[in-house]
Scaffold this motif. Structure first.
Motif: not given
Length: 447
Positions: A340-347
């Motif tokens: 949810h947080t660490a990979c948010r920019s990858l979604r």
């Protein structure tokens, strides 16, 4: 003339029929739908001295002619409080059915027990279709709330049906159930104390200057005491076996929202320590949305856990000495935070009428042993993405996820981070306890 504008009635008594009309009129614009018959239809308890409205008790009055009435000012006060409640129809809490739940009979004279009432209503022949009809004499409302309008039925694998209500409504009904329990206990105490000097009545009544009998309103509920870390550092396996623990938990306010009565004793399944007493609503919000034993759907509620209300939840999770000393979260929560947080920019995102929206359904899974979390590898993916279903966004080793979380924690909640670390406690287990995963949603205190 409408009850809203009827002169000379604000501080007087009104009949139950007039109170019904006034209740519906005053709450017409409420986010929480209300029902007519709140005073006159089951499960109202007018002849027992009270009626439940929202999360409150309204005392009933019996005039000399035998007619039941209620103070109009109380109806208006409760209606105003209900109108101030916000409800997110997408923020849902599962209310049943659960396997192994005891089937108990109820009637108009039993306490609210709203989950059992709804479950029984929906499990009867006709199910939700029958519940949607207003049949004479049937309990179609709970504490003045028309639950039929907001009940959501979901089906998994085409067979298993589950029922859900908005979290705000669940909290209101939990508060109503707690308030009723305290009211009845107080009434019985007054009745026992007055038994020697006057005939018993339920609840005790007094006569006013006009000869009317009025139900005594004082002391209907005992105030909930705030949780002040009384159970800090205790093991759940030990505390849960002590007699009277459930009664003790019920006396606290929820340690997270601090408004609803506590119902369960939340604990860390990795380290075995008690965290704090929680209400059913907050306990459900915290529960990971397991698809399988090592697979989590990252639902919208994680926005509250890791964004809007993150400080409260981080403090709660770090009530476990094991998580606090290691400056981490239990494995399922750390996996959800990573996605949810660490990979948010990858979604990926896609065009939408109002800008762009994240695509698909975010999911995180892991490989490795629960008993040795350092061996785990998180895989963050998007299901049902138009540009490539089951698209993998990232693979993050457990150690890297922990380090990212520590950096984020120091930036997001400095006070929580300052109280964490291996130098804070030295009486911790040398190894992680195995996580006991329950995917059915039946456990009273999961994660």
């Amino acid at each position: 003339m409408s009850e809203r504008v009827m002169p000379g009635r604000t501080d007087g008594l009104i009949t139950l029929g007039a109170a019904d009309a006034l209740w519906v009129d005053l709450t017409a614009d409420s986010a929480v739908p209300t029902a007519s018959g709140a005073f006159t239809c089951s499960p109202a308890h007018a002849r027992m001295g009270y009626v439940l409205l929202g999360g409150h008790v309204v005392a009933t009055v019996r005039a000399s002619g035998g007619q039941w009435s209620v103070p109009e000012v109380e109806v208006r006060r409760v209606a105003a409080e209900l109108n101030a409640v916000g409800m997110d129809p997408q923020d849902l809490v599962r209310i049943g059915p659960f396997r192994g739940a005891p089937r108990q009979e109820y009637n108009e004279e039993t306490p609210l027990r709203w989950r059992r009432r709804i479950t029984r209503e929906l499990q009867e022949p006709g199910g939700p279709a029958r519940a949607a009809r207003r049949e004479v004499g049937r309990p179609y409302h709970l504490a003045g709330i028309d639950w039929r309008q907001i009940l959501v039925e979901q089906t998994r694998d085409g067979t298993q049906r589950t029922w859900w209500l908005p979290r705000a409504v669940v909290r209101l009904l939990d508060a109503a159930e707690h308030t009723e329990t305290q009211w009845v206990q107080a009434a019985r105490t007054r009745q026992a104390g007055a038994a020697v000097t006057e005939p018993p009545s339920y609840p005790r009544q007094a006569r006013d200057a006009d000869g009317r009998q009025t139900t005594s309103p004082e002391g209907p509920t005992a105030s909930l005491r705030p949780y002040n870390a009384e159970l800090q550092g205790q093991l759940y396996s030990v505390l849960s076996r002590k007699p009277g623990t459930s009664r003790r938990v019920a006396g606290w306010a929820c340690a997270v929202c601090r408004t609803a009565p506590a119902a369960v004793l939340d604990h860390c399944h990795e380290h075995g320590y008690v965290r704090a007493p929680l209400c059913q609503s907050c306990n459900t919000l915290e529960r990971p949305d397991h698809l399988y034993s090592n697979d989590i759907r990252v639902a919208n509620r994680y926005t509250r856990l890791f964004h809007t209300d993150t400080d409260d939840w981080l403090r709660h999770w770090h009530r476990c000495p094991g998580c606090r000393a290691r400056t981490t979260l239990p494995l399922p929560h750390l996996a959800a935070w990573t996605a949810h947080t660490a990979c948010r920019s990858l979604r990926p995102t896609h065009p939408a009428p109002r800008g762009r929206k994240p695509c698909g359904v975010l999911r995180v899974s892991w490989t490795g042993s629960h008993q040795a979390p350092h061996s785990c590898l998180f895989t963050v993916a998007v299901d049902f993405c138009p540009s490539g279903e089951h698209r993998v966004l990232a693979r993050v080793p457990y150690r890297e996820a922990v380090e990212r979380f520590r950096i984020w924690l120091a930036e997001t909640a400095p006070a929580v981070a300052a109280a964490a670390g291996p130098d804070r406690l030295d009486d911790l287990p040398a190894q992680f306890r195995p996580v006991i995963v329950d995917t059915s949603g039946e456990g009273p205190a999961l994660f």
